[in-house]
Design a protein around this motif. Structure first.
Motif: not given
Length: 190
Positions: A10, A14-15, A17-18
């Protein structure tokens, strides 16, 4: 154990996607190329996230300038790799290319017509001046960080002479400056 693995995935997702989003944002809302993107790279990667250091960003720009291709793509690839390895490099590279690709495809057919429009012509002239100011600001920041010693000041002046008066190629100048840095390092070790 499964929960730890899922939490790691996760965080990675998230990283990623960022990383994709921030490179997409920087590329979409910056005019003037790689150097004009530098303030946004600094703000997002150094100040907000702390993923890279100021020196790393300067190094990425220095090496990116020497490599073939577009400097913005090179810097995005380096920063993506630093943040998330090969997958981060791929995500950052794709994201920084996407806005240009879409905009170029959309404008290709009407660019000639737009360039003849006086309002658009004056808008582009204003944009160019704004971009020059952004780049000059970055040059001043880079200068303050990179030319901190007397030796670095001598290298800086020598590079200016080689580039502007002797018209030596940028690649040759970079190689000579690197050689001077290596010689200085070797002398300090003796």
């Amino acid at each position: 154990m499964k929960d730890d693995h899922k939490a790691g995935r996760d965080g990675t997702a998230k990283r990623m996607l960022w990383l994709f989003g921030v490179n997409l944002y920087i590329s979409a809302f910056t005019f003037g190329g790689g150097y004009a993107m530098m303030p946004l790279f600094r703000r997002e990667l150094i100040e907000r996230r702390g993923y890279i250091s100021e020196n790393e960003l300067i190094d990425y720009y220095s090496v990116g300038q020497c490599l073939p291709g577009v400097i913005a793509i090179n810097v995005a690839t380096f920063t993506g790799y630093k943040v998330q390895g090969v997958s981060g490099a791929i995500a950052a590279t794709l994201a920084v290319n996407l806005p240009s690709l879409v905009i170029i495809m959309a404008l290709a057919g009407i660019l000639n017509t737009l360039s003849e429009n006086q309002i658009v012509s004056h808008a582009f002239a204003g944009i160019r001046i704004g971009v020059i100011a952004l780049i000059l600001n970055e040059v001043v920041l880079l200068f303050r960080k990179a030319v901190a010693t007397q030796f670095q000041a001598v290298i800086f002046v020598a590079v200016l002479v080689l580039l502007f008066w002797l018209h030596l190629s940028a690649v040759a100048v970079v190689l000579l400056a690197a050689g001077a840095g290596i010689l200085k390092y070797r002398r300090s070790k003796c």
